[in-house]
Design a protein around this motif. Structure first.
Motif, PDB file in Angstrom:
ATOM      1  N   VAL A   1     -14.949  54.518  -7.629  1.00  0.00           N
ATOM      2  CA  VAL A   1     -16.048  55.099  -6.851  1.00  0.00           C
ATOM      3  C   VAL A   1     -16.073  54.528  -5.434  1.00  0.00           C
ATOM      4  O   VAL A   1     -16.235  55.266  -4.446  1.00  0.00           O
ATOM      5  CB  VAL A   1     -17.383  54.845  -7.576  1.00  0.00           C
ATOM      6  CG1 VAL A   1     -18.557  55.284  -6.703  1.00  0.00           C
ATOM      7  CG2 VAL A   1     -17.417  55.581  -8.905  1.00  0.00           C
ATOM      8  N   ALA A   2     -15.893  53.207  -5.321  1.00  0.00           N
ATOM      9  CA  ALA A   2     -15.878  52.596  -3.988  1.00  0.00           C
ATOM     10  C   ALA A   2     -14.711  53.122  -3.156  1.00  0.00           C
ATOM     11  O   ALA A   2     -14.864  53.382  -1.949  1.00  0.00           O
ATOM     12  CB  ALA A   2     -15.796  51.068  -4.122  1.00  0.00           C
ATOM     13  N   SER A   3     -13.559  53.300  -3.786  1.00  0.00           N
ATOM     14  CA  SER A   3     -12.403  53.839  -3.060  1.00  0.00           C
ATOM     15  C   SER A   3     -12.667  55.259  -2.581  1.00  0.00           C
ATOM     16  O   SER A   3     -12.313  55.628  -1.447  1.00  0.00           O
ATOM     17  CB  SER A   3     -11.170  53.806  -3.961  1.00  0.00           C
ATOM     18  OG  SER A   3     -10.870  52.492  -4.377  1.00  0.00           O
ATOM     19  N   ALA A   4     -13.290  56.081  -3.434  1.00  0.00           N
ATOM     20  CA  ALA A   4     -13.600  57.462  -3.038  1.00  0.00           C
ATOM     21  C   ALA A   4     -14.561  57.484  -1.858  1.00  0.00           C
ATOM     22  O   ALA A   4     -14.384  58.267  -0.907  1.00  0.00           O
ATOM     23  CB  ALA A   4     -14.175  58.226  -4.227  1.00  0.00           C
TER      24      ALA A   4
ATOM     25  N   ALA B   1     -15.453  48.898 -16.781  1.00  0.00           N
ATOM     26  CA  ALA B   1     -16.506  49.266 -15.828  1.00  0.00           C
ATOM     27  C   ALA B   1     -16.134  48.879 -14.405  1.00  0.00           C
ATOM     28  O   ALA B   1     -16.446  49.598 -13.441  1.00  0.00           O
ATOM     29  CB  ALA B   1     -17.815  48.587 -16.225  1.00  0.00           C
ATOM     30  N   LEU B   2     -15.457  47.725 -14.259  1.00  0.00           N
ATOM     31  CA  LEU B   2     -15.043  47.314 -12.929  1.00  0.00           C
ATOM     32  C   LEU B   2     -14.044  48.304 -12.331  1.00  0.00           C
ATOM     33  O   LEU B   2     -14.074  48.579 -11.122  1.00  0.00           O
ATOM     34  CB  LEU B   2     -14.427  45.911 -12.987  1.00  0.00           C
ATOM     35  CG  LEU B   2     -13.967  45.315 -11.644  1.00  0.00           C
ATOM     36  CD1 LEU B   2     -15.139  45.217 -10.678  1.00  0.00           C
ATOM     37  CD2 LEU B   2     -13.311  43.959 -11.860  1.00  0.00           C
ATOM     38  N   GLY B   3     -13.180  48.861 -13.173  1.00  0.00           N
ATOM     39  CA  GLY B   3     -12.224  49.851 -12.685  1.00  0.00           C
ATOM     40  C   GLY B   3     -12.912  51.102 -12.174  1.00  0.00           C
ATOM     41  O   GLY B   3     -12.563  51.630 -11.103  1.00  0.00           O
ATOM     42  N   TRP B   4     -13.924  51.593 -12.926  1.00  0.00           N
ATOM     43  CA  TRP B   4     -14.674  52.765 -12.458  1.00  0.00           C
ATOM     44  C   TRP B   4     -15.415  52.457 -11.160  1.00  0.00           C
ATOM     45  O   TRP B   4     -15.510  53.311 -10.271  1.00  0.00           O
ATOM     46  CB  TRP B   4     -15.654  53.213 -13.540  1.00  0.00           C
ATOM     47  CG  TRP B   4     -15.002  53.987 -14.641  1.00  0.00           C
ATOM     48  CD1 TRP B   4     -14.735  53.560 -15.899  1.00  0.00           C
ATOM     49  CD2 TRP B   4     -14.535  55.323 -14.557  1.00  0.00           C
ATOM     50  NE1 TRP B   4     -14.118  54.548 -16.630  1.00  0.00           N
ATOM     51  CE2 TRP B   4     -13.987  55.653 -15.819  1.00  0.00           C
ATOM     52  CE3 TRP B   4     -14.504  56.279 -13.554  1.00  0.00           C
ATOM     53  CZ2 TRP B   4     -13.422  56.887 -16.096  1.00  0.00           C
ATOM     54  CZ3 TRP B   4     -13.942  57.523 -13.827  1.00  0.00           C
ATOM     55  CH2 TRP B   4     -13.415  57.815 -15.080  1.00  0.00           C
TER      56      TRP B   4
END
Length: 311
Positions: free
Chosen positions: A290-293, A283-286
């Motif tokens: 999202v934050a990077s996008a 979940a942290l990776g997703w």
């Protein structure tokens, strides 16, 4: 003797041909297949199916007053299609994309491609419309020369616009022909010119419309006025070219900065396929994706604002 024999044979053959041509019956009938009128080939099943689909979509959306794609956007893109035609093309693209995504990855990718198809249609319309407006802007100097030349030849402004529509290239020819047609149907010339400037989103063409309107109200030599407007437009185009060349380095740097994170991730996935799995399984990776996008979108809009110079 051999040459003499060949000569006799050739003369005899020529006499036979000449006699056949002279004494042939004059009322010879034309073959029946040549006397029948030309018949169009029947439409293929695919063509009939596409026509039925277009009619069905047109009736369906006409009853509900739904417009997914703006008719003006389709016209500005230079597509000779109705809204129903373009919508059928988008639906066909959605079906092909969904089928391809289902075969490759499953229903999730198929649903994603179905949702992406209308967005792709809007992007295509925007791209074609922008390209068409850019061509119109590039041809504006030549259009002014044609208008001023027609006025110097003694033609009226409407006749000069008609001549410009005949001599110009697309999309200028199409827009000028539309102005002539609307004016012939009783619409005011200034309103048609202003609509053309609005469709093409061209400030320079607004100057042309205003110059023509002022000349109609005050009088004077419109050819000289158009020449001065043409000179001003050419100077603006030259300055615009300088600005684009100066901003090209910033745009290229922005493209590199936007593509670098995606390129690094793609290289890591190719070199070491298991290295990035934790990003897609935790979940942290997703959340990081999202934050990077979001941050990349904000940075891209910020860089676009910096390099988009107004003058």
């Amino acid at each position: 003797m051999t040459l003499l024999s060949l000569g006799v044979v050739f003369v005899f053959a020529a006499v036979l041909l000449l006699g056949g041509a002279l004494f042939a019956p004059r009322n010879a009938t034309v073959p029946l297949d040549r006397r029948r009128p030309v018949q169009n080939q029947p439409d293929s099943p695919l063509t009939r199916f596409a026509g039925s689909a277009v009619q069905l979509v047109d009736r369906l959306f006409a009853k509900r007053q739904v417009r997914l794609f703006n008719r003006e956007a389709i016209e500005n893109a230079g597509l000779r299609l109705s809204q129903a035609d373009f919508l059928v093309l988008v639906l066909a693209g959605s079906f092909v994309g969904a089928l391809t995504g289902f075969v490759i990855s499953g229903p999730l990718l198929a649903i994603f491609l179905i949702l992406v198809a209308p967005l792709a249609g809007h992007l295509v319309l925007g791209f074609l419309g922008g390209k068409r407006r850019s061509l119109f802007d590039q041809q504006l100097g030549d259009t002014l020369q044609l208008l001023s030349g027609g006025l110097r030849a003694g033609h009226s402004i409407l006749r000069a616009i008609d001549a410009a529509a005949t001599e110009s290239l697309s999309p200028t020819s199409e827009e000028m022909r539309r102005v002539v047609t609307e004016t012939s149907l009783g619409r005011d010339l200034l309103a048609s010119l202003n609509d053309t400037a609005k469709r093409m989103q061209n400030e320079d063409f607004v100057w042309i419309a205003q110059a023509i309107q002022i000349n109609r109200e005050v009088g004077g030599n419109l050819a000289e006025v158009l020449d001065q407007v043409s000179e001003t437009i050419r100077e603006r185009s030259e300055i615009k070219g300088h600005i684009k060349s100066l901003a090209a380095e910033g745009k290229f740097s922005a493209y590199i900065l936007m593509a670098m994170p995606i390129g690094i991730v793609a290289v890591l996935m190719v070199v070491n396929p298991g290295y990035m799995n934790v990003m897609f399984t935790h979940a942290l990776g997703w959340g990081m994706i999202v934050a990077s996008a979001v941050l990349m979108t904000i940075g891209g809009l910020w860089m676009r604002k910096i390099i988009d110079l107004k003058f």
